[in-house]
Each structure stands twice: as C-alpha cells, then as structure tokens.
Design an enzyme around this catalytic site. Sequence first.
Site, mmCIF file in Angstrom:
data_model
loop_
_atom_site.group_PDB
_atom_site.id
_atom_site.type_symbol
_atom_site.label_atom_id
_atom_site.label_comp_id
_atom_site.label_asym_id
_atom_site.label_seq_id
_atom_site.Cartn_x
_atom_site.Cartn_y
_atom_site.Cartn_z
ATOM 1 C CG HIS A 172 50.473 -36.524 -9.971
ATOM 2 N ND1 HIS A 172 50.973 -35.426 -10.620
ATOM 3 C CD2 HIS A 172 51.018 -37.594 -10.606
ATOM 4 C CE1 HIS A 172 51.784 -35.799 -11.593
ATOM 5 N NE2 HIS A 172 51.823 -37.121 -11.612
ATOM 6 C CG HIS A 229 18.175 -33.882 -10.686
ATOM 7 N ND1 HIS A 229 18.496 -33.454 -9.410
ATOM 8 C CD2 HIS A 229 18.164 -32.772 -11.465
ATOM 9 C CE1 HIS A 229 18.647 -32.140 -9.419
ATOM 10 N NE2 HIS A 229 18.456 -31.709 -10.652
ATOM 11 N N GLY A 274 25.180 -32.547 -12.201
ATOM 12 C CA GLY A 274 25.089 -31.964 -13.540
ATOM 13 C C GLY A 274 26.449 -31.572 -14.095
ATOM 14 C CB THR A 275 28.813 -29.040 -13.313
ATOM 15 O OG1 THR A 275 28.614 -28.917 -11.891
ATOM 16 C CG2 THR A 275 27.840 -28.148 -14.058
ATOM 17 N N GLY A 276 29.408 -31.940 -11.866
ATOM 18 C CA GLY A 276 30.437 -32.559 -11.017
ATOM 19 C C GLY A 276 31.010 -31.565 -10.030
ATOM 20 C CB ILE A 277 31.125 -27.868 -10.031
ATOM 21 C CG1 ILE A 277 31.912 -27.851 -11.342
ATOM 22 C CG2 ILE A 277 31.645 -26.771 -9.097
ATOM 23 C CD1 ILE A 277 31.687 -26.607 -12.198
ATOM 24 N N GLY A 278 29.305 -29.071 -7.885
ATOM 25 C CA GLY A 278 28.661 -28.943 -6.573
ATOM 26 C C GLY A 278 28.910 -30.156 -5.694
ATOM 27 N NE ARG A 322 57.098 -35.116 -8.341
ATOM 28 C CZ ARG A 322 57.010 -36.138 -9.198
ATOM 29 N NH1 ARG A 322 57.598 -37.299 -8.914
ATOM 30 N NH2 ARG A 322 56.345 -36.012 -10.340
HETATM 31 C C1 RB5 Z 1 21.218 -29.411 -10.369
HETATM 32 O O1 RB5 Z 1 20.365 -28.713 -11.227
HETATM 33 C C2 RB5 Z 1 22.661 -28.939 -10.586
HETATM 34 O O2 RB5 Z 1 22.832 -27.693 -9.999
HETATM 35 C C3 RB5 Z 1 23.625 -29.953 -10.036
HETATM 36 O O3 RB5 Z 1 23.424 -31.173 -10.662
HETATM 37 C C4 RB5 Z 1 25.094 -29.633 -10.200
HETATM 38 O O4 RB5 Z 1 25.392 -29.285 -11.515
HETATM 39 C C5 RB5 Z 1 25.677 -28.728 -9.214
HETATM 40 O O5 RB5 Z 1 26.865 -28.409 -9.218
#
Ligand code: RB5
Length: 148
Positions: free
Chosen positions: A98, A9, A66-70, A132
């Site tokens: 790279h 979402h 939300g962050t692209g991290i999870g 490389r």
């Molecule tokens: C969802 O609320 C949020 O945690 C998810 O979108 C993301 O940011 C996780 O890394």
Amino acid sequence: MKVGIGCDHGGFVLKEACIEALNELGIEYCDYGTYSEESVDYPDFAVKVAQAVLNNHVDKGILLCGTGIGISIAANKFRGIRCAHITDVFSAKASAEHNNANIIAMGGRITSPSEAKAMVKAFFSTPFAGGRHTLRLDKITQIEKNYL
Ligand code: RB5
C-alpha cells in the site's frame, strides 16, 4: 536489488538477524553500521541509510533502533523517504503493497530476531499494488512540496 541497513546500539542484534534474512533471500546489502552495542545516536544512521536510498546507492533500506520509533522519525525527515515503522508481518506486507515504503524500521527491544526475519522476508517479497495507492502517495509527495 540492493538494501542499505543501519542501526544504533539498541538495534544491533536485530541488524544481524535482518542480514541473515537478506542472505537467505539472496539479496545484496550494504551495512552502514553501527557495528557493536556501544552507545551511539540513532539519527546518524538514519541519515546514512536515507541518503543511500535517495542517491540510489541502494534500492531500499532497513533501520533498527531500540523501538524503531526514533530512527523512523529521523528517516522520514527526508523528502522522498517513506519509512514504515513495523511490528508485525501484516504491517510489513502492507507497507510494501500500500505505502511503497522505501525503508522499514523495527525495534530491537520490542521485536525478536525471528519476528524481524519474518518481517524482512514479507516486505521484500511483496510488490507495490499501485492503482489507488499511487494517488495517495502522490498526495504525500504534494505535502512534502507544500509544507516542507
Ligand atoms: C536508545 O537508548 C534508544 O532511545 C533508541 O534506540 C530508540 O529506541 C529511539 O527511538
């Protein structure tokens, strides 16, 4: 070239922007959802896109949360996935040139739709440089073999 795209979402609005960029590039895509801003769990969409890449249903992937991290952490749990969490055009190009990234991940709460479009265009128009960098990617594959 066919691209698999998926989001939770928090990445839904960015997914629409990325699809617009793919359409402008003339790149075919498969949309693995989610299809609204109703709350869902990002690992489920990382699984769908990572598997599509590994099964060769698509050539590369785009993941948004939300962050692209999870969602990038989840995708990188798969052997053979090189998911790059990117926040700017320089990183988008470098992840192709790279790292030969096979998935890029971005965050809807930190990246604007126009920035995301520019990153998608940069990523898909940059070839892997090889040389490389291939040796370094081979070392990552070796890490998968030794430790996963
Ligand atoms: C969802 O609320 C949020 O945690 C998810 O979108 C993301 O940011 C996780 O890394």
